[in-house]
Design an enzyme around this catalytic site. Sequence first.
Site, short mmCIF file in Angstrom:
data_model
loop_
_atom_site.label_atom_id
_atom_site.label_comp_id
_atom_site.label_asym_id
_atom_site.label_seq_id
_atom_site.Cartn_x
_atom_site.Cartn_y
_atom_site.Cartn_z
N LYS A 1 54.15 33.67 39.19
CA LYS A 1 54.38 32.28 38.81
C LYS A 1 55.39 32.21 37.66
O LYS A 1 56.36 31.47 37.71
CB LYS A 1 53.04 31.65 38.41
CG LYS A 1 53.14 30.22 37.97
CD LYS A 1 51.76 29.63 37.69
CE LYS A 1 51.91 28.30 36.97
NZ LYS A 1 50.64 27.65 36.68
N GLU B 1 53.31 43.66 34.20
CA GLU B 1 52.94 44.57 35.29
C GLU B 1 53.84 44.33 36.50
O GLU B 1 54.35 45.27 37.12
CB GLU B 1 51.47 44.34 35.71
CG GLU B 1 50.43 44.75 34.69
CD GLU B 1 50.05 43.64 33.73
OE1 GLU B 1 50.85 42.69 33.55
OE2 GLU B 1 48.96 43.72 33.14
N GLY C 1 47.51 29.85 38.66
CA GLY C 1 47.67 31.14 39.34
C GLY C 1 46.51 31.44 40.28
O GLY C 1 46.71 31.84 41.43
N ARG C 2 45.29 31.22 39.82
CA ARG C 2 44.12 31.56 40.65
C ARG C 2 43.85 30.51 41.73
O ARG C 2 42.88 30.65 42.48
CB ARG C 2 42.91 31.78 39.75
CG ARG C 2 42.61 30.64 38.80
CD ARG C 2 41.61 31.05 37.72
NE ARG C 2 41.43 30.03 36.71
CZ ARG C 2 42.17 29.91 35.62
NH1 ARG C 2 43.17 30.72 35.41
NH2 ARG C 2 41.91 28.96 34.74
N GLU D 1 37.88 33.52 35.33
CA GLU D 1 39.04 33.11 34.52
C GLU D 1 38.98 31.59 34.29
O GLU D 1 39.47 31.11 33.28
CB GLU D 1 40.36 33.50 35.23
CG GLU D 1 41.55 33.51 34.28
CD GLU D 1 42.78 34.18 34.87
OE1 GLU D 1 43.11 35.31 34.48
OE2 GLU D 1 43.45 33.56 35.72
N HIS E 1 21.83 49.25 50.01
CA HIS E 1 21.53 50.66 49.72
C HIS E 1 22.05 51.07 48.35
O HIS E 1 22.20 52.26 48.08
CB HIS E 1 22.10 51.55 50.82
CG HIS E 1 21.46 51.27 52.14
ND1 HIS E 1 20.30 51.88 52.54
CD2 HIS E 1 21.78 50.38 53.11
CE1 HIS E 1 19.95 51.41 53.73
NE2 HIS E 1 20.83 50.49 54.10
N LYS F 1 47.43 41.28 26.01
CA LYS F 1 48.83 41.47 26.40
C LYS F 1 49.69 41.72 25.16
O LYS F 1 50.53 42.61 25.13
CB LYS F 1 49.38 40.21 27.08
CG LYS F 1 48.80 39.90 28.44
CD LYS F 1 49.54 38.67 28.99
CE LYS F 1 48.85 38.08 30.19
NZ LYS F 1 49.44 36.84 30.65
O1 LIG Z 1 51.82 34.91 38.52
P1 LIG Z 1 52.01 35.48 37.16
O2 LIG Z 1 52.75 34.53 36.25
O3 LIG Z 1 52.69 36.82 37.22
O4 LIG Z 1 50.60 35.66 36.51
C1 LIG Z 1 49.65 36.51 37.07
C2 LIG Z 1 48.28 36.26 36.53
O5 LIG Z 1 48.25 36.42 35.13
C3 LIG Z 1 47.38 35.48 34.55
O6 LIG Z 1 48.14 34.54 33.86
C4 LIG Z 1 46.42 36.12 33.62
O7 LIG Z 1 47.06 37.00 32.79
C5 LIG Z 1 46.67 34.84 35.72
O8 LIG Z 1 46.16 33.60 35.45
C6 LIG Z 1 47.72 34.87 36.75
O9 LIG Z 1 47.18 34.68 38.01
#
Ligand SMILES: O=P(O)(O)OC[C@H]1O[C@](O)(CO)[C@@H](O)[C@@H]1O
Length: 550
Positions: A211, A217, A273-274, A359, A390, A514
């Site tokens: 987003k 990452e 995002g979620r 979240e 199990h 972060k």
């Molecule tokens: O889509 P992006 O901006 O890379 O963010 C990834 C994820 O990181 C977050 O902001 C949490 O760090 C989530 O809410 C989001 O889904």
Amino acid sequence: MNAQSRTRLNQTPEWTALGKHREQLGKTHLRQLFADAPERGTDYSLRVGDLYVDYSKQLVTDETLRLLRELAGATGVAELRDAMFRGDKINTTEDRAVLHTALRAPRDAVIEADGENVVPAVHAVLDKMAAFSDRVRSGEWTGHTGKPIKNIVNIGIGGSDLGPAMAYEVLRSFTDRSLTLRFVSNVDGADLHEAVHDLDPAETLFVIASKTFTTIETITNATSARDWLLTGLRADQDAVAKHFVALSTNAEKVSDFGIDTANMFEFWDWVGGRYSYDSAIGLSLMIAIGPDRFREMLDGFHLVDEHFRTAPAEENVPLLLGLLGVWYGAFFDAQSHAVLPYSHYLSKFTAYLQQLDMESNGKSVDRDGNPVDWQTGPVVWGTPGTNGQHAYYQLIHQGTKVIPADFIGFAEPVDALLPGLVAQHDLLMANFFAQTQALAFGKTPDEVRAEGVPEELVPHKTFLGNHPTTTILADRLTPSVLGQLIALYEHKVFVQGAVWNIDSFDQWGVELGKVLAKKIEPVLTEGKGAEQLDSSTAALVAAYRELRGR
Ligand SMILES: O=P(O)(O)OC[C@H]1O[C@](O)(CO)[C@@H](O)[C@@H]1O
């Protein structure tokens, strides 16, 4: 309802009434509740779309449900819901509208954010995604060397990974099996390594899902993927256009990375995002299942949106599920909520729900910034049955904790399974029904004794029962049913956030880690700045550096 004017939740008369009711309920057993009302099993069930929802094995009476609905009324759940659907900026800490429901609205709907109808833009992006998916699926879209795409690697994290990765597993039997789809999220280089080591770069498309397009990452993995591709193809930057597309709200950053914005699929800041996998973030999934199936999934979402928006409180399933969670958190001190799908295809479903729920509702201040003194979001956990039986079901059956659980199962197996395997479905589902029965009704000491069990073993073999569960049953796990299920949980989470008076749509809690990681990285690599660390972290970092031979 104006958040400013709200009475604190635990000072409302409705909350007090629920507390008193809880005391009166005491240890009332589900055995008793069923004995008192022979039709409870059907009376306490609802339908929404293809989902049959049985809540008869919940520790509630008509009075509980009435009081919970009154609490929802007093806390303005319906008003906040209407504000969300209307496009009001209910995510107050980020000053944003919350309009994931617009992502699955029909073409002729009118939904405004900041005075502008967002639906045409939603459908324009869906159409662009569909055209692109068709080109990839048909082989018309070729890579830099002219070979068709056979592998898609989605790089994203959190909401830009969990949704499409989960849905791809769920809908595997609807996918084009000639395509390989992999998901990379972890900044651990092993994730990308495992995803690409056996792929031909000439046949590989990277879908960079972010987003913000700033998530470390994702950008790190995308950069390494670009290096891998260009090295493998012995090509220069020009090759990127045929092998990289972006899903983002941030055209500038996409362009800075070197991806042509013509190959960017847009979404908007009013999509959390979620809550985003039915936006452009679903592109990899759409390529796998095809645009028609994707649209069926969106229709499933929309069906439950409309139910949530319009169904009366007594029949409103997300409202009910949300209120049940409030009930157990507040009055049974339940700390967690298990989601136990009896479908192999739902293997990533609970992981997806963890982000959606935890979240969203892992908050400890209310919308006005005041500390809450009531429970908010539970720990969400679970894995598909029968595996869990199990492993950890022992604790649910005989442990000391109250763990409300959702059981999700299907009448038909999804796929045309190998002939010998179809028969296994009844065994799977026999377990599904048996578990909620055992959890609810248990086994009394007398029943154990009647089996001739020696007295000293009777306490060990007794099941107290009275463990609350909801059972969700559908015919078949189709794209539409998946959409219905996800929307059900989205709105359940919404209801809880509304009652608890928290902002379910921000996630400030992920920021600190972060920031600190950015500070620690140079200490690891260059050894500079260790003196600013606390003694524990400094010692750990020193040990790490020594082990790495630095
Ligand atoms: O889509 P992006 O901006 O890379 O963010 C990834 C994820 O990181 C977050 O902001 C949490 O760090 C989530 O809410 C989001 O889904």
